[in-house]
Design a protein around this motif. Sequence first.
Motif, PDB file in Angstrom:
ATOM      1  N   GLN A 217       0.828  -1.205   0.000  1.00 48.89           N
ATOM      2  CA  GLN A 217       0.000   0.000   0.000  1.00 48.89           C
ATOM      3  C   GLN A 217       0.862   1.256   0.000  1.00 48.89           C
ATOM      4  N   ILE A 220       2.164   1.654  -3.536  1.00 43.07           N
ATOM      5  CA  ILE A 220       1.102   2.168  -4.413  1.00 43.07           C
ATOM      6  C   ILE A 220       0.929   3.667  -4.212  1.00 43.07           C
ATOM      7  N   ALA A 221       0.895   4.102  -2.960  1.00 41.72           N
ATOM      8  CA  ALA A 221       0.730   5.528  -2.678  1.00 41.72           C
ATOM      9  C   ALA A 221       1.893   6.344  -3.224  1.00 41.72           C
ATOM     10  N   PHE A 224       1.785   5.450  -7.766  1.00 40.44           N
ATOM     11  CA  PHE A 224       0.599   5.250  -8.597  1.00 40.44           C
ATOM     12  C   PHE A 224       0.544   6.198  -9.798  1.00 40.44           C
ATOM     13  N   GLN A 259      -6.560  -2.075  -5.730  1.00 43.23           N
ATOM     14  CA  GLN A 259      -6.155  -0.962  -4.874  1.00 43.23           C
ATOM     15  C   GLN A 259      -5.383   0.086  -5.673  1.00 43.23           C
ATOM     16  N   THR A 263      -6.767   3.875  -6.223  1.00 41.68           N
ATOM     17  CA  THR A 263      -5.948   5.031  -5.832  1.00 41.68           C
ATOM     18  C   THR A 263      -5.855   6.025  -6.978  1.00 41.68           C
ATOM     19  N   ARG A 264      -5.672   5.537  -8.188  1.00 44.09           N
ATOM     20  CA  ARG A 264      -5.592   6.412  -9.353  1.00 44.09           C
ATOM     21  C   ARG A 264      -6.931   7.126  -9.604  1.00 44.09           C
ATOM     22  N   ARG A 266      -9.281   7.725  -7.407  1.00 45.36           N
ATOM     23  CA  ARG A 266      -9.514   8.677  -6.316  1.00 45.36           C
ATOM     24  C   ARG A 266      -8.737   9.969  -6.553  1.00 45.36           C
ATOM     25  N   HIS A 267      -7.506   9.838  -7.005  1.00 48.61           N
ATOM     26  CA  HIS A 267      -6.703  11.023  -7.292  1.00 48.61           C
ATOM     27  C   HIS A 267      -7.304  11.807  -8.457  1.00 48.61           C
ATOM     28  N   SER A 289      -2.766  11.024 -13.115  1.00 48.62           N
ATOM     29  CA  SER A 289      -3.298  10.002 -12.200  1.00 48.62           C
ATOM     30  C   SER A 289      -2.746   8.616 -12.486  1.00 48.62           C
TER      31      SER A 289
END
Length: 321
Positions: A217, A220-221, A224, A259, A263-264, A266-267, A289
């Motif tokens: 995670q 990824i953060a 991403f 996930q 994340t992408r 959401r951004h 993103s």
Amino acid sequence: MTVDNAMLERRGPFEGGALFSGAEGLVGLSVSSRMSSPRPHHHRTLVATTTFGEMFATRIRSRHLHAERTPDRLDDPYSGYAQLGFVLSGRMQIEQSGRHGTIEPGAASLLVGSLPFRTRIDDEAESIQLYLPLRLMLAHGYAPEAWAGRSWEITPSASVLREILRSVTSGSHPVPAASASHVGHALREFALAVLHEAADRVHAGYDARAMYRERAQAAIADRFTDPSFGVAALADELRVSPRYLHTLFQGEDLSAGAQLRATRIRHAATLLAGSRTRDLTIAAIARLSGFGGDDQFARAFRRAHGVTPSEYRARHRPATL
């Protein structure tokens, strides 16, 4: 240094190793630890060290040998390493951080060089220590202090690593310098596998799978926004197989790939609705993103929100003053 002929005759695979005997030999051995013996004139130690890039391994055959790593020695280079140890024959006693253990051929152990410890060999024993950088343990979520002085029943990866170390430290077929770093990489991966397999046995309540998920995670953060960063690259960064990465997220709400995609998206949603990003094109938001193309972005976004990126922006665009 006094050469002990009986020990020399039994050198066997220790070709090129150094032989230390008697009281003078104890002084020569006292590098990272203070060496002593209840029978100094009868003690015998044969040592061979092999280097593999940033890692190295020491193979020792000895009798009547006590080692103590005292606080005054903790500022030396060995403080940056942990000793992942295997006994090939005989037995050795270890003590660190209030933990005591007797290590035999069916067990593995770990001593942390940044903390004091004691080891003791009474009858003759042969062992191998792989020196693993502490920063490597820390980078993979293993707190060295929690492992200090621990011993555990040998696991499948530990058994394989022990036999590899037995082979590459024998001296009869030395590893060529040109391939030493590659062998070191393999040893590092096996050492991490050993820690992973032993984690639940060694540290009650420690969840290695949860640790890997947390690292996934975090990766990824961090990455991403890179369109080339996918599940295969994530597995490579964690140094696990894609299949194992998949199993880490079984039972979780989202897989690793889901996930990353969430994340992408959401951004992207934040950029679409933001007042400071109102002038960015949809294509620019897709790139920022981490999406590889406009169509890929539009499909993924519509599946997640039920509307196109343009429709989402229209609905969430801040009112102009």
